[in-house]
Design a protein around this motif. Structure first.
Motif, PDB file in Angstrom:
ATOM      1  N   PRO A  69      -3.223 -16.446   0.564  1.00 42.20           N
ATOM      2  CA  PRO A  69      -2.664 -17.201   1.690  1.00 42.20           C
ATOM      3  C   PRO A  69      -2.850 -16.433   2.997  1.00 42.20           C
ATOM      4  CG  PRO A  69      -1.085 -17.027  -0.116  1.00 42.20           C
ATOM      5  CD  PRO A  69      -2.193 -16.088  -0.431  1.00 42.20           C
ATOM      6  N   ASP A  70      -3.116 -17.153   4.070  1.00 46.19           N
ATOM      7  CA  ASP A  70      -3.334 -16.505   5.367  1.00 46.19           C
ATOM      8  C   ASP A  70      -2.178 -15.598   5.752  1.00 46.19           C
ATOM      9  OD1 ASP A  70      -5.645 -17.943   5.396  1.00 46.19           O
ATOM     10  OD2 ASP A  70      -5.067 -19.301   7.032  1.00 46.19           O
ATOM     11  N   LYS A  71      -0.967 -16.044   5.475  1.00 46.36           N
ATOM     12  CA  LYS A  71       0.205 -15.261   5.844  1.00 46.36           C
ATOM     13  C   LYS A  71       0.195 -13.898   5.166  1.00 46.36           C
ATOM     14  CE  LYS A  71       5.284 -15.534   5.980  1.00 46.36           C
ATOM     15  NZ  LYS A  71       6.468 -16.372   5.634  1.00 46.36           N
ATOM     16  N   LEU A  72      -0.219 -13.866   3.899  1.00 46.36           N
ATOM     17  CA  LEU A  72      -0.265 -12.603   3.168  1.00 46.36           C
ATOM     18  C   LEU A  72      -1.389 -11.709   3.690  1.00 46.36           C
ATOM     19  CD1 LEU A  72       0.759 -10.800   0.913  1.00 46.36           C
ATOM     20  CD2 LEU A  72      -0.712 -12.045  -0.690  1.00 46.36           C
ATOM     21  N   VAL A  73      -2.501 -12.307   4.056  1.00 52.06           N
ATOM     22  CA  VAL A  73      -3.603 -11.523   4.614  1.00 52.06           C
ATOM     23  C   VAL A  73      -3.169 -10.835   5.901  1.00 52.06           C
ATOM     24  CG1 VAL A  73      -5.922 -11.616   5.596  1.00 52.06           C
ATOM     25  CG2 VAL A  73      -5.381 -12.986   3.577  1.00 52.06           C
ATOM     26  N   TRP A  74      -2.515 -11.579   6.782  1.00 53.63           N
ATOM     27  CA  TRP A  74      -2.048 -10.991   8.048  1.00 53.63           C
ATOM     28  C   TRP A  74      -1.019  -9.886   7.808  1.00 53.63           C
ATOM     29  CZ3 TRP A  74      -4.420 -11.017  12.379  1.00 53.63           C
ATOM     30  CH2 TRP A  74      -5.218 -12.092  12.770  1.00 53.63           C
ATOM     31  N   ALA A  75      -0.170 -10.088   6.809  1.00 59.40           N
ATOM     32  CA  ALA A  75       0.812  -9.050   6.479  1.00 59.40           C
ATOM     33  C   ALA A  75       0.107  -7.767   6.045  1.00 59.40           C
ATOM     34  CB  ALA A  75       1.749  -9.549   5.388  1.00 59.40           C
ATOM     35  N   PHE A 122       0.805  -1.214   0.000  1.00 60.45           N
ATOM     36  CA  PHE A 122       0.000   0.000   0.000  1.00 60.45           C
ATOM     37  C   PHE A 122       0.846   1.274   0.000  1.00 60.45           C
ATOM     38  CE2 PHE A 122      -2.309  -3.343   2.301  1.00 60.45           C
ATOM     39  CZ  PHE A 122      -3.432  -3.463   1.496  1.00 60.45           C
ATOM     40  N   THR A 123       2.109   1.156  -0.323  1.00 56.89           N
ATOM     41  CA  THR A 123       3.009   2.309  -0.233  1.00 56.89           C
ATOM     42  C   THR A 123       2.636   3.424  -1.206  1.00 56.89           C
ATOM     43  OG1 THR A 123       4.533   1.190  -1.769  1.00 56.89           O
ATOM     44  CG2 THR A 123       4.938   0.917   0.603  1.00 56.89           C
ATOM     45  N   LYS A 124       2.038   3.077  -2.332  1.00 59.32           N
ATOM     46  CA  LYS A 124       1.712   4.097  -3.335  1.00 59.32           C
ATOM     47  C   LYS A 124       0.556   4.998  -2.928  1.00 59.32           C
ATOM     48  CE  LYS A 124       3.512   1.569  -7.322  1.00 59.32           C
ATOM     49  NZ  LYS A 124       3.209   0.987  -8.661  1.00 59.32           N
ATOM     50  N   PHE A 125      -0.112   4.667  -1.853  1.00 62.34           N
ATOM     51  CA  PHE A 125      -1.231   5.492  -1.406  1.00 62.34           C
ATOM     52  C   PHE A 125      -0.776   6.594  -0.453  1.00 62.34           C
ATOM     53  CE2 PHE A 125      -3.171   1.336  -2.387  1.00 62.34           C
ATOM     54  CZ  PHE A 125      -4.034   1.743  -3.385  1.00 62.34           C
ATOM     55  N   GLY A 126       0.491   6.602  -0.113  1.00 67.27           N
ATOM     56  CA  GLY A 126       1.006   7.635   0.776  1.00 67.27           C
ATOM     57  C   GLY A 126       1.092   7.159   2.209  1.00 67.27           C
ATOM     58  N   ARG A 143      -0.123  -3.996   7.958  1.00 67.84           N
ATOM     59  CA  ARG A 143       0.260  -2.745   7.293  1.00 67.84           C
ATOM     60  C   ARG A 143      -0.876  -1.721   7.298  1.00 67.84           C
ATOM     61  NH1 ARG A 143       2.524  -6.171   2.168  1.00 67.84           N
ATOM     62  NH2 ARG A 143       4.386  -7.038   3.187  1.00 67.84           N
ATOM     63  N   LEU A 144      -2.113  -2.198   7.390  1.00 61.11           N
ATOM     64  CA  LEU A 144      -3.260  -1.302   7.283  1.00 61.11           C
ATOM     65  C   LEU A 144      -3.716  -0.714   8.604  1.00 61.11           C
ATOM     66  CD1 LEU A 144      -5.440  -3.263   4.697  1.00 61.11           C
ATOM     67  CD2 LEU A 144      -4.287  -1.073   4.338  1.00 61.11           C
ATOM     68  N   VAL A 145      -3.331  -1.320   9.703  1.00 58.33           N
ATOM     69  CA  VAL A 145      -3.819  -0.872  11.012  1.00 58.33           C
ATOM     70  C   VAL A 145      -3.585   0.619  11.223  1.00 58.33           C
ATOM     71  CG1 VAL A 145      -3.475  -1.041  13.505  1.00 58.33           C
ATOM     72  CG2 VAL A 145      -3.653  -3.110  12.135  1.00 58.33           C
ATOM     73  N   ASN A 146      -2.388   1.076  10.947  1.00 64.39           N
ATOM     74  CA  ASN A 146      -2.056   2.487  11.180  1.00 64.39           C
ATOM     75  C   ASN A 146      -2.689   3.417  10.153  1.00 64.39           C
ATOM     76  OD1 ASN A 146      -0.504   1.887  13.451  1.00 64.39           O
ATOM     77  ND2 ASN A 146       1.363   1.592  12.230  1.00 64.39           N
ATOM     78  N   SER A 168      -2.957  -7.765  19.604  1.00 61.67           N
ATOM     79  CA  SER A 168      -1.566  -7.331  19.509  1.00 61.67           C
ATOM     80  C   SER A 168      -1.360  -6.284  18.419  1.00 61.67           C
ATOM     81  CB  SER A 168      -0.661  -8.540  19.243  1.00 61.67           C
ATOM     82  OG  SER A 168      -0.889  -9.065  17.949  1.00 61.67           O
ATOM     83  N   LEU A 169      -2.239  -6.299  17.422  1.00 61.41           N
ATOM     84  CA  LEU A 169      -2.168  -5.315  16.335  1.00 61.41           C
ATOM     85  C   LEU A 169      -2.966  -4.052  16.653  1.00 61.41           C
ATOM     86  CD1 LEU A 169      -2.586  -7.650  13.208  1.00 61.41           C
ATOM     87  CD2 LEU A 169      -0.476  -6.630  14.080  1.00 61.41           C
ATOM     88  N   GLY A 170      -3.718  -4.091  17.738  1.00 59.76           N
ATOM     89  CA  GLY A 170      -4.545  -2.932  18.073  1.00 59.76           C
ATOM     90  C   GLY A 170      -5.892  -2.972  17.403  1.00 59.76           C
ATOM     91  N   LEU A 171      -6.384  -4.180  17.063  1.00 56.43           N
ATOM     92  CA  LEU A 171      -7.685  -4.335  16.415  1.00 56.43           C
ATOM     93  C   LEU A 171      -8.644  -5.083  17.330  1.00 56.43           C
ATOM     94  CD1 LEU A 171      -6.704  -5.303  12.757  1.00 56.43           C
ATOM     95  CD2 LEU A 171      -7.670  -3.133  13.519  1.00 56.43           C
ATOM     96  N   GLU A 172      -9.921  -4.776  17.152  1.00 59.44           N
ATOM     97  CA  GLU A 172     -10.968  -5.441  17.919  1.00 59.44           C
ATOM     98  C   GLU A 172     -12.028  -5.955  16.962  1.00 59.44           C
ATOM     99  OE1 GLU A 172     -14.310  -4.451  21.393  1.00 59.44           O
ATOM    100  OE2 GLU A 172     -13.156  -2.836  20.436  1.00 59.44           O
ATOM    101  N   TYR A 173     -12.417  -7.219  17.150  1.00 57.98           N
ATOM    102  CA  TYR A 173     -13.488  -7.806  16.341  1.00 57.98           C
ATOM    103  C   TYR A 173     -14.831  -7.386  16.928  1.00 57.98           C
ATOM    104  CZ  TYR A 173     -16.658 -11.409  14.533  1.00 57.98           C
ATOM    105  OH  TYR A 173     -17.715 -12.079  13.951  1.00 57.98           O
ATOM    106  N   LEU A 174     -15.702  -6.787  16.089  1.00 55.75           N
ATOM    107  CA  LEU A 174     -16.974  -6.251  16.574  1.00 55.75           C
ATOM    108  C   LEU A 174     -18.173  -7.130  16.269  1.00 55.75           C
ATOM    109  CD1 LEU A 174     -16.550  -2.458  15.720  1.00 55.75           C
ATOM    110  CD2 LEU A 174     -16.168  -3.617  17.898  1.00 55.75           C
ATOM    111  N   GLY A 175     -18.043  -8.063  15.332  1.00 54.10           N
ATOM    112  CA  GLY A 175     -19.174  -8.943  15.088  1.00 54.10           C
ATOM    113  C   GLY A 175     -19.413  -9.260  13.623  1.00 54.10           C
ATOM    114  N   LYS A 176     -20.399 -10.122  13.450  1.00 50.66           N
ATOM    115  CA  LYS A 176     -20.781 -10.626  12.131  1.00 50.66           C
ATOM    116  C   LYS A 176     -22.125 -10.026  11.731  1.00 50.66           C
ATOM    117  CE  LYS A 176     -22.115 -15.089  10.070  1.00 50.66           C
ATOM    118  NZ  LYS A 176     -22.223 -16.549  10.342  1.00 50.66           N
ATOM    119  N   HIS A 177     -22.245  -9.630  10.455  1.00 48.29           N
ATOM    120  CA  HIS A 177     -23.467  -9.005   9.954  1.00 48.29           C
ATOM    121  C   HIS A 177     -23.949  -9.719   8.693  1.00 48.29           C
ATOM    122  CE1 HIS A 177     -22.561  -5.511  12.567  1.00 48.29           C
ATOM    123  NE2 HIS A 177     -21.307  -5.714  12.169  1.00 48.29           N
TER     124      HIS A 177
END
Length: 328
Positions: free
Chosen positions: A253-259, A231-235, A263-266, A298-307
């Protein structure tokens, strides 16, 4: 001495009638000028409900920015169909209408080039943005496992669930041919919609057909061809109100999703910003036990639920999983 005759004013009946009429007219205009005119009223609507199908009540001020279809809207279109006596018919050859499949339409376009077209050297001098026939007949609208109209359903659910405004910023991971993205681009301010997409043909359909044909080139969406969740090209300073992935993580792959998530958390607005993932979150549940929650925390994310969100036009629903950022 003869008595003096008594003098007086004689009023004839016609003059009396005219005088009374004039006084009546004057009094009428006087009273009209003193009373303030009431505003004109419109006939009452046959439909009085204003609750949106999936978004609560709708005020008149919000009409232009309303997202979901309201109950009024549905009743209005049903009434129009009834009032015009409309019924679904077989789409067969009839006066002025020649039904064709996309393949037949493309063949006609390639061979006959339409009724009016330029020939020879003039053929390339009058079209500012020539578009391939495959895109003109909208073959890419059939690239999905459900009707193209489902893109509007996704937009309505995500935009309302995230409380988006025109000022919001949105990132789609895998926007394809803009089946969903078109609605966000139209709703948001210019340059506020971003997308990362890997498929070249999908991007060609987006740039050469969808954006021009929908009159959205002026919105200048930032659409980047890329892979590996880069996502570096987005600034580095952009912050999103909504990040979503529709049926994309299923093919990674799960590993790529977590990567990518890391990167998106911040880039997600703390607390109010949302991440939505469709279909399932097996990249997380496959970790087993409480590992998914621990890793998200650990990433600073919280799961809020399923819709679950129902389609407006066809028998279909989508499942979405919601997350938010809990650390600044």
């Amino acid at each position: 001495m003869a008595p003096s005759s008594q003098k007086g004013i004689v009023i004839t009946i016609p003059v009396l009638v005219l005088s009374v009429s004039a006084a009546t007219i004057f009094l009428f205009f006087l009273l009209s000028s003193l009373s303030s005119p009431s505003p004109p009223t419109c006939p009452p609507s046959p439909f009085t409900t204003t609750a949106a199908v999936a978004g609560g009540s709708v005020s008149e001020e919000d009409t232009d920015r309303r997202i979901s279809t309201s109950i009024d809207d549905i009743e209005w279109v049903k009434y129009q169909i009834r009032a015009n006596g409309l019924h679904m018919r077989d789409n067969v050859l009839r006066k002025g209408i020649n039904p064709r499949s996309r393949a037949q339409q493309l063949e006609d376009l390639n061979h006959f080039k339409g009724i009016s077209h330029y020939e020879g050297s003039e053929a390339s001098n009058h079209t500012a943005l020539p578009c391939p026939g495959e895109l003109l007949v909208e073959e890419h609208h059939s690239n999905y496992g459900e009707p193209w109209a489902g893109g509007r359903d996704v937009f309505e659910f995500l935009a309302e669930s995230s409380h988006l405004t025109a000022n919001s910023r949105v990132l789609e991971i895998g926007c394809g041919t803009l089946r969903v993205g078109l609605h966000f681009i139209r709703y948001l301010k210019p340059e506020h919609f971003h997308c990362l997409e890997r498929d070249e043909l999908s991007l060609m359909a987006a740039f050469r057909y969808e954006l021009p044909s929908q009159g959205l080139l002026h919105k200048r969406p930032l659409i980047v061809r890329g892979e590996d969740m880069d996502f570096t090209k987005f600034g580095s300073d952009v912050v999103y109100d909504l990040i979503y992935a529709s049926a994309v993580f299923l093919h990674m792959p799960d590993k790529l999703v977590w990567a990518g998530v890391e990167r998106l958390v911040n880039k997600l607005k703390p607390y109010d910003g949302r991440i939505f993932v469709s279909h399932n979150i097996k990249f997380c549940t496959r970790l087993g036990g409480d590992e998914c929650t621990k890793r998200l925390t650990s990433l600073g994310l919280e799961y809020l639920g399923k819709h679950t969100h129902d389609s407006l036009l066809f028998n279909h629903y989508e499942i979405w999983f919601e997350f938010r950022r809990t650390k600044v």
